[in-house]
Design a protein around this motif. Structure first.
Motif: not given
Length: 670
Positions: A92, A99, A102, A127-130, A152, A154, A156
């Motif tokens: 972060r 995510c 990207e 996709s939206a997972e960090s 995954g 999202a 985090g």
């Protein structure tokens, strides 16, 4: 040969000392958690991360990087550890991607210390997972395997750690992110303690791996050659966070759409479920009870569900490989048709034939892996099935001929068998924990015979509606009899509602032996009396438990486990009776009152949405084989086979007679 794994696929590990190599487009945080046999992280000390990079048998990098090497020594892990999860997370506050969607999909590989690759996977579908669980190393029957996970989060790191059972997940996630942001402890760590497996106490040679210290006995530690990234996502597969190829886990929909993806390699030999590496090592010799547990019953219970998971995974791997082979063939054929110059003629025919030949070759290889794994599971089943105790055994198991009423209830009982179309006769016992957490609904209508993908249609197509109702009654009697047989004498009470007296023949073993102490309740008055008795018991026991005054219960309250069998629902039920039935389904299991209904849902449509909560609260099973049991973990539809007594067998009457005799002896104090 390197095993290319898709989600859910597993592969045996060749030794205890390994490296896990991670590659990503941008810097990521790499860590690993230790988990017990239930997949839970018991304490904060069970995770290796940049602020705490070393654990016994495990070491990770101290900083975020695009390339990581994690050192693992499985022999040095604590005995309580049964799984090692490899975690990746995006840092972060560095202006980087928010995510994984990207970035190009990260990849993870397990290698030997000399860099020889064992298995690798690419984490597609994010996709939206960090944060993501990339790989899992897990212990199975005394040996270790690696499984591609790709689950995954999202939310985090905090969501990932909370999912593994860590109470202070947000605080630990912040600590990890602060350690990375501050750039703390970027130098090489101190040398680890002497390896406990060396009898002379000599410390093995150390090699630096990506900023962390790895334990090695030899090898150069050179990086494995890069083969480029390969997408493992398949068309028509869900893009949620499942630990399996075809579908997301519990909360996601198996039908979620995903975009088409490029071609992927077929599953390598040895990459499926089951034991044995396919590389020349000696095959595993199955042993009954070869699982974790305090007692033999618990070990057998865990072994049965390990077999269930292995079958689910190996079939998932096979289906994924077939899907990929079909997808690649279609892409190759589309390419031929897209070019007018190659659309017709001998060259086009040759290209089509070559594409179909490659598809057949890939399917054949996948089938070889599946057949190997199924063969080993059959060998294990042949050993486990005869060793099962009565509560877990089929009615045709010889263990019932030596039956004696137990002194305490078992931890589980067999509710039937589970199979898949590809399992070729292999059936896994369906064991449910006791006391039952949910009631049961045996579907006596035509819906119980429709739409099976395997043995269901063949079996059900010749069953008339009257025969279906009769089989449903027999199934209910077999389940009720097993519950009575596996409980100690006097610890189980059976009630039956049969408003129209349609189940008399099926109930004969219970009535003739005296296990059912009185005739079934019939008519509206009988239905009302039984429901009033059981709802009163639930109310009184709940109040006694809340007030901690169970000793003050009235003497007429039966504190034994109760089972109410309802035949031919909704015949004989008014609105009040339906409400009481819903109350028993919702509140009864917590205080020892369980419900088993024999019903056709279509017959109850006149009640409309009133009964929807009731159906949802019950586990639906069928009196004929049917594939109605959906498994959200891997997206399978399992074929359920009911636990019917073999035709002409007298074992049910013999067992129930012993149950009734033991109960009478206990009542008289003999």
């Amino acid at each position: 040969m390197t095993a290319e794994l898709v989600r859910g696929q597993n592969h045996p590990l060749p030794g205890a000392r390994l490296e896990i190599r991670v590659s990503a487009e941008r810097p990521v945080i790499a860590g690993a958690t230790l988990n017990d046999q239930d997949g839970r992280m018991r304490e904060e000390g069970w995770i290796a991360h940049p602020a705490q990079p070393q654990l016994p048998g495990l070491e990770v990098s101290r900083q975020a990087a695009a390339e990581h090497r994690l050192a693992v020594d499985l022999d040095a892990l604590p005995d309580e550890v049964h799984r090692v999860n490899v975690l990746l997370a995006l840092p972060r506050g560095e202006g980087g991607p928010a995510c994984f969607g990207e970035l190009a999909p990260p990849s993870a590989a397990v290698t030997e210390l000399d860099g020889e690759p064992v298995a690798r996977c690419t984490l597609t579908g994010l996709s939206a997972e960090s944060a993501v669980v990339a790989l899992e190393l897990y212990r199975r029957q005394g040996s270790w395997k690696v499984r591609a996970v790709g689950q995954g989060y999202a939310g985090g790191l905090a969501a990932m750690l909370a999912d593994q059972g860590l109470a202070r997940a947000p605080e630990l996630a912040s600590q990890i992110e602060e350690a990375v942001a501050d750039g703390r402890a970027r130098s090489v760590a101190p040398a680890p303690a002497p390896h406990p497996s060396r009898p002379d106490g000599e410390r093995p040679r150390e090699t630096t791996v990506g900023g962390a210290m790895g334990i090695a006995d030899g090898g150069t530690g050179t990086a494995a050659p890069s083969d480029g990234r390969i997408s493992y996502q398949h068309p028509n597969r869900a893009a949620g966070p499942p630990p399996s190829p075809p579908s997301p886990p519990l909360s996601a929909s198996p039908s979620a759409a995903v975009p088409p993806v490029p071609s992927v390699p077929a599953a390598a030999p040895g990459a499926g479920g089951g034991q044995g590496s396919g590389t020349g090592e000696a095959p595993y010799t199955p042993v009954a009870g070869d699982a974790n547990g305090w007692s033999m019953d618990e070990r057998l219970y865990n072994q049965v569900w390990d077999m269930f998971e292995d079958l689910a995974r190996t079939v998932s791997a096979y289906r994924s490989a077939v899907d990929f082979a079909d997808s690649r063939m279609e892409q190759e054929l589309d390419k031929v048709l897209a070019d007018p110059r190659t659309r017709v003629g001998p060259a086009a025919d040759a290209a089509r034939a070559e594409a179909r030949a490659r598809q057949a070759q890939l399917v054949e290889k996948a089938r070889e892996v599946l057949d190997r794994d199924l063969g080993q599971l059959r060998a294990e089943s042949d050993v486990v099935e005869p060793a099962l105790p009565a509560a877990y055994a089929r009615w045709d198991n010889p263990v019932w001929h030596g039956y004696e009423p137990p002194g305490q209830p078992p931890m589980a009982m067999r509710l039937g068998d589970l199979a898949l179309p590809e399992s070729a006769g292999l059936r896994i016992p369906m064991l449910v924990r006791l006391p039952l957490e949910r009631g049961l609904w045996i579907d006596s209508g035509p819906g119980g015979s429709a739409g099976s993908a395997s043995t269901g249609p063949a079996a059900a197509s010749v069953v008339t509606p009257d025969e279906m109702r009769g089989l449903a009654c027999e199934t209910a009697t077999a389940i009720a009899a097993r519950l009575a047989a596996v409980h100690p004498p006097g610890d189980f009470t059976l009630h039956v509602i049969d408003p129209a007296a349609t189940a008399t023949a099926a109930l004969a073993p219970l009535l003739e032996t005296g296990v059912l102490s009185g005739p079934p309740a019939t008519g509206a008055a009988g239905v009302s009396a039984v429901l009033e008795q059981l709802t009163r018991r639930v109310d009184l026991v709940q109040m006694a438990v809340r007030s901690r005054a169970t000793d003050a219960l009235p003497p007429d309250v039966d504190t034994a486990e109760q089972l109410l069998v309802v035949h031919d629902f909704p015949h004989g039920f008014d609105d009040r009776g339906v409400t009481q039935l819903r109350y028993l389904a919702d509140e009864g299991p917590s205080v020892g009152v369980h419900l088993l209904m024999v019903a056709d849902r279509e017959d109850a449509q006149e009640y409309g949405p009133l009964l929807q909560p009731l159906w949802r609260a019950l586990l639906r099973i069928t009196p004929v084989p049917d594939d109605h049991l959906a498994d959200p973990w891997v997206g399978h539809h399992w074929t359920y086979e009911p636990p019917l007594v073999p035709h002409g067998s007298r074992i049910l009457t013999r067992v129930l007679s012993q149950v009734a005799t033991a109960r009478a002896t206990r009542r008289t104090g003999g």
